[in-house]
Structure formats: C-alpha cells, structure tokens
Design a protein around this motif. Sequence first.
Motif, PDB file in Angstrom:
ATOM      1  N   TYR A   1      11.415   8.250   4.945  1.00 40.61           N
ATOM      2  CA  TYR A   1      11.289   7.776   3.804  1.00 40.61           C
ATOM      3  C   TYR A   1      12.508   6.622   3.255  1.00 40.61           C
ATOM      4  CZ  TYR A   1      10.776   7.692  -1.330  1.00 40.61           C
ATOM      5  OH  TYR A   1      10.498   7.380  -2.662  1.00 40.61           O
ATOM      6  N   ALA A   2      13.720   6.698   4.025  1.00 45.69           N
ATOM      7  CA  ALA A   2      14.699   5.861   3.379  1.00 45.69           C
ATOM      8  C   ALA A   2      14.312   4.361   3.912  1.00 45.69           C
ATOM      9  CB  ALA A   2      15.910   6.173   4.247  1.00 45.69           C
ATOM     10  N   ILE A   3      13.764   4.351   5.133  1.00 43.46           N
ATOM     11  CA  ILE A   3      13.107   2.846   5.559  1.00 43.46           C
ATOM     12  C   ILE A   3      11.999   2.549   4.751  1.00 43.46           C
ATOM     13  CG2 ILE A   3      12.299   1.866   7.355  1.00 43.46           C
ATOM     14  CD1 ILE A   3      13.766   3.611   9.428  1.00 43.46           C
ATOM     15  N   ILE A   4      11.165   3.195   4.465  1.00 46.22           N
ATOM     16  CA  ILE A   4      10.046   2.880   3.539  1.00 46.22           C
ATOM     17  C   ILE A   4      10.571   2.490   2.215  1.00 46.22           C
ATOM     18  CG2 ILE A   4       8.047   3.682   2.622  1.00 46.22           C
ATOM     19  CD1 ILE A   4       7.340   5.205   5.059  1.00 46.22           C
ATOM     20  N   GLY A   5      11.454   3.157   1.673  1.00 47.29           N
ATOM     21  CA  GLY A   5      11.984   2.995   0.439  1.00 47.29           C
ATOM     22  C   GLY A   5      12.655   1.356   0.164  1.00 47.29           C
ATOM     23  N   ARG A   6      13.284   1.244   1.515  1.00 49.07           N
ATOM     24  CA  ARG A   6      14.138  -0.114   1.565  1.00 49.07           C
ATOM     25  C   ARG A   6      12.976  -1.184   1.421  1.00 49.07           C
ATOM     26  NH1 ARG A   6      17.022   3.205   0.764  1.00 49.07           N
ATOM     27  NH2 ARG A   6      19.213   3.203   1.288  1.00 49.07           N
ATOM     28  N   MET A   7      12.036  -0.860   2.114  1.00 48.21           N
ATOM     29  CA  MET A   7      10.830  -1.879   2.316  1.00 48.21           C
ATOM     30  C   MET A   7      10.090  -1.982   0.942  1.00 48.21           C
ATOM     31  SD  MET A   7      11.646  -3.307   5.038  1.00 48.21           S
ATOM     32  CE  MET A   7       9.909  -4.582   4.857  1.00 48.21           C
ATOM     33  N   LEU A   8       9.923  -1.031   0.148  1.00 48.76           N
ATOM     34  CA  LEU A   8       9.433  -1.096  -1.330  1.00 48.76           C
ATOM     35  C   LEU A   8      10.279  -1.923  -2.001  1.00 48.76           C
ATOM     36  CD1 LEU A   8       8.457   2.541  -1.626  1.00 48.76           C
ATOM     37  CD2 LEU A   8       6.792   0.559  -1.847  1.00 48.76           C
ATOM     38  N   MET A   9      11.497  -2.031  -1.993  1.00 48.39           N
ATOM     39  CA  MET A   9      12.303  -2.706  -2.632  1.00 48.39           C
ATOM     40  C   MET A   9      12.175  -4.299  -2.107  1.00 48.39           C
ATOM     41  SD  MET A   9      15.927  -0.646  -3.161  1.00 48.39           S
ATOM     42  CE  MET A   9      15.980   0.922  -3.802  1.00 48.39           C
ATOM     43  N   PHE A  10      12.136  -4.377  -0.818  1.00 47.61           N
ATOM     44  CA  PHE A  10      12.362  -5.604  -0.108  1.00 47.61           C
ATOM     45  C   PHE A  10      11.030  -6.423  -0.204  1.00 47.61           C
ATOM     46  CE2 PHE A  10      11.808  -8.340   3.648  1.00 47.61           C
ATOM     47  CZ  PHE A  10      12.948  -9.305   3.551  1.00 47.61           C
ATOM     48  N   ALA A  11      10.046  -5.897   0.348  1.00 48.17           N
ATOM     49  CA  ALA A  11       8.662  -6.660   0.796  1.00 48.17           C
ATOM     50  C   ALA A  11       8.110  -7.180  -0.567  1.00 48.17           C
ATOM     51  CB  ALA A  11       8.130  -5.441   1.443  1.00 48.17           C
ATOM     52  N   LEU A  12       8.406  -6.625  -1.725  1.00 45.30           N
ATOM     53  CA  LEU A  12       7.593  -6.852  -2.833  1.00 45.30           C
ATOM     54  C   LEU A  12       8.452  -7.782  -3.693  1.00 45.30           C
ATOM     55  CD1 LEU A  12       5.889  -3.508  -3.675  1.00 45.30           C
ATOM     56  CD2 LEU A  12       4.899  -5.342  -2.366  1.00 45.30           C
ATOM     57  N   PHE A  13       9.320  -8.384  -3.108  1.00 47.59           N
ATOM     58  CA  PHE A  13      10.208  -9.333  -4.091  1.00 47.59           C
ATOM     59  C   PHE A  13       9.632 -10.502  -4.594  1.00 47.59           C
ATOM     60  CE2 PHE A  13      10.596 -11.853  -0.146  1.00 47.59           C
ATOM     61  CZ  PHE A  13      10.563 -13.037  -0.629  1.00 47.59           C
ATOM     62  N   PRO A  14       8.507 -11.218  -4.059  1.00 48.44           N
ATOM     63  CA  PRO A  14       8.088 -12.284  -4.855  1.00 48.44           C
ATOM     64  C   PRO A  14       7.275 -11.881  -6.142  1.00 48.44           C
ATOM     65  CG  PRO A  14       7.160 -11.757  -2.640  1.00 48.44           C
ATOM     66  CD  PRO A  14       7.875 -10.899  -2.616  1.00 48.44           C
ATOM     67  N   VAL A  15       6.435 -10.620  -5.669  1.00 42.71           N
ATOM     68  CA  VAL A  15       5.763  -9.963  -6.907  1.00 42.71           C
ATOM     69  C   VAL A  15       6.674  -9.824  -8.089  1.00 42.71           C
ATOM     70  CG1 VAL A  15       4.025  -8.396  -7.536  1.00 42.71           C
ATOM     71  CG2 VAL A  15       4.057  -9.193  -5.197  1.00 42.71           C
ATOM     72  N   PHE A  16       7.699  -9.105  -7.770  1.00 34.99           N
ATOM     73  CA  PHE A  16       8.679  -8.868  -8.869  1.00 34.99           C
ATOM     74  C   PHE A  16       9.412  -9.807  -9.326  1.00 34.99           C
ATOM     75  CE2 PHE A  16       9.639  -4.690  -6.458  1.00 34.99           C
ATOM     76  CZ  PHE A  16       8.623  -4.102  -6.955  1.00 34.99           C
ATOM     77  N   GLY A  17       9.357 -11.241  -8.438  1.00 36.15           N
ATOM     78  CA  GLY A  17      10.053 -12.541  -9.262  1.00 36.15           C
ATOM     79  C   GLY A  17       9.126 -12.974 -10.054  1.00 36.15           C
TER      80      GLY A  17
END
Length: 464
Positions: free
Chosen positions: A277-293
């Motif tokens: 889950y730590a890895i998946i949690g990091r990807m939830l932060m990282f992968a969606l950066f353009p959407v959050f942007g």
Amino acid sequence: MAKVSSEALGSEPIGKLLIKQALPASIGILVMSLNVLIDSIFVGNWIGSIAFASINVVLPVSFFIGSLGMAIGVGGSSIISRALGAENKEKALQTFGNQISLGFVFMISLVVLGLIFADDIIPKFGGKGDIFEPAKIYYTIILYGVPILGFAMMGNTVIRAEGKPKFAMIAMIIPTVSNLIMDYVFINLMDMGMSGAAWATTGSYLACFLYVFWFFNSKNSELKISFRHFKLQKEIVSEIASLGGVTLARQAVVSVTYLLMNNILYNIGQEGLVAVYAIIGRMLMFALFPVFGVTQGFLPIAGYNYGAHQYQRVRETINTAIMYAAVVATVVFIGLMIFPAEITSLFISDSTNLAPKELALNQYVLSHTAEPMRWVFAATPIIALQLIGAAYFQAAGKAIPALLLTLSRQGFFFIPLVLILPQFYGELGVWISFPIADVLATIVTGYFLNREIRTKLLNSDQIT
C-alpha cells in the motif's frame, strides 16, 4: 520573470489562461510528487522495505498537520481571489494577515500535542511490530518541520490566488531539489538511515518557507500587509474556517484512510501488505499530478470570475477544466494498466545481499503489487468530473456543498466500503473499494454540479 496582474484572470481567453495557470501547477505538483517518489525509492533501496513502510505510517500524521496550513491557505485564498475580482484589496490584505495568525496558533499547538502523544499515535496508524522503532525516529524529526511546511503550503495557495502561478511552481520545486540532494548526502554518504531521511525532508521544508517568505517581501507580490492585518476579524476567520474546513476535512479523511488501510492490511498480510500500500499510495500522489494541476489552475480563475459576476466565464472554465483533466487522467490510466510491475520494481531492491527477512519481504512486495495497483486506478478516467466539480463550489465560496462533495469519495463511500467488503472478499475487498468509491462519488458530484450550472450560472449572467 514578468510581473503578472491578478486582473488577467478576468480578461484572458479561458483555454489559454487555464493552461497558463495549470501548467506551472502541474509542474510544481509533479516535482513535489517526484520528491515523494524518489525519496521513497532511495529509502526502499538504501534502507529497506521496513523503512519504506515506516514512512507510510508517519505520512498521514505529518500530512494532516501540514495540511492545516494548506486548509487555512485554500480557505483564505478563495476569499482573496474573490476580493481581488471585486476590487476589494483591503479585504484581501486583511484575509492574508488573518491566515498567518491562525496558522501560527493551530499548527504549533498540534505539533506539541503530536510530540507528547507520539507513543500512542504511531501504533494506531499501523506502526506495529518491526515498523514501530524506525517510524518513531522518522516521526519525531519530521514533526519539528511540519509547521514550517504548513506556512509554506499556505503561502503557496495565496501566491496562486494573486495570479502568480510561476512563482508558486518555483516554491514547489525548491523543496524537492533540496530534499533529493540532502537524501543523497544524509542517507547514502553519511549513512544516517531513518534520521537522515527525516532531516533531509525537514530541511527541504525550511528551504520552501524561505522562498515563500522572500516572495511576499518582494515587489512581485500585490499583498503588502502591516501589523494591523494580523488582528483576527470574526467575519474573515469564520469564512476562512468554513472554506478551509473543506480542505482540512479532505486531508483528515485521507489520514483516517491511511490509518484504516495500514491496520486492515497489517491484519491481513502484516508488513508485506503495508509496504504494498505504501507503493500504491505514492503512485496515487504521483501519477495524478496533471489532474491535480488542472484543479489547482482552475480554482483562482473560477474564484476571480465568480467574484466579478462573470458567470459565462465560470461556465467555460468548468467545461474546459473537466475536458483537460479527463484527457490527462485517461493517459495516466493507460500507463498504470500496462506497466504496474515495472513501476513496483523501482521501489524495491532486488539485491540478494539483504538479510533473509528483508529479502523475503522484498520478493513478496515485488510479486504482489501489480494487481492491487490496477484495481486502485481502475476508475481514473472519470475522476476529473469529481475533482473539478467539488473545486467549483470551493472557488465560489459555497462551503457546505464543497465540503460534502469533497468528502463524498473517501468519507461517504470509500471508508464504509473498505470496512465492509474485506469481511466478504478479504484482501480483494480492500482494493475494489477504490474504483467503486470513485464511480459513486463522480455520479453524485455530476448531479450537483449540473444543477448548480442550470440554476445559478445559466440564469445569472447579470450582476446580482
């Protein structure tokens, strides 16, 4: 760097303006996400999977306290954007001063409490067994720097509210670069282990704060406050609290989610699933950066034009932002569906020189993360509507619908699902809770956003 006026938010073409606002925000979020991502890769490869899981335990606690600064920042920035749109600069200045006063009182208080009750807090967030000791080392050092981070995050949202996205982007890049440099020095060269990782992160918070402090004392900022602006005003504090409460509630729910997930997964698969889950949690932060942007870029434009009663521009901003965010979310979705195993391998060392227990844990995580990652991101293409819809109500100063829609995904849907479904489907029940919550939250948000557009934005093009 050319000086930009906030008035551009109400006059430039929406498509061009959204790109101008969203691109720096996306780059800033990308760099900050890379910070978390590469920091995690360094820790996982140089210290080990237990250390990686330990950081995941501490993250929601420090995240929540730091997010108090963001909540005060976002709540106040909504007021500032609308005040600048209505040409009420004195209210913008008073709001900024009140943000600083509120941030100082609340963040310092929470840090003191966090340090006093550290031994009780860490186990409740999943810091059990072999995870406890390294988690406590990291937690204690990080907490010293969290108020600095909170002020930096608060200042960043105000910079964006002024219509200065490039400066906000730089403020997000600085801690990332400094953290990665200090990670290399403290962990790899000086072999400081968990304390090195923590001091590197805390030092990066300080670097960001110093830049934000410089910005507001330079000619680039329109907000030049004096001591009288620090005096708390009941009306402004109430509005900051109601609007900022939306962000704080969202971050609080994120922290509760981490608490539940770490404990549920520890009970199912102990340290191994916590590391997954730590890895998946990091990807939830990282992968969606353009959407959050795109969402960050959307907020000041919608807020300024709503304050100026330019409702046609608000409608156009909503539609354009949803379209942009949906496109990039779909691209992210495709990448995550194709390369989950390759992504996982970045975080975990495959060295055979590790201790047998650490080697076995690494092999478990490497073989066990791809399928959960696909489930967690299964509904990614549709999340744009949910994020932009909730952000609109916040930009418009409508605290209650903003709060309810912001909480809908994780608070109203995900948490009940993750408590119920594992009782029937075990580990699979944990992972399928993510896409089900995404779909339900998007349906609810779409309904309320459509009703708002029809009743308010289509019938109110005149100044009311």
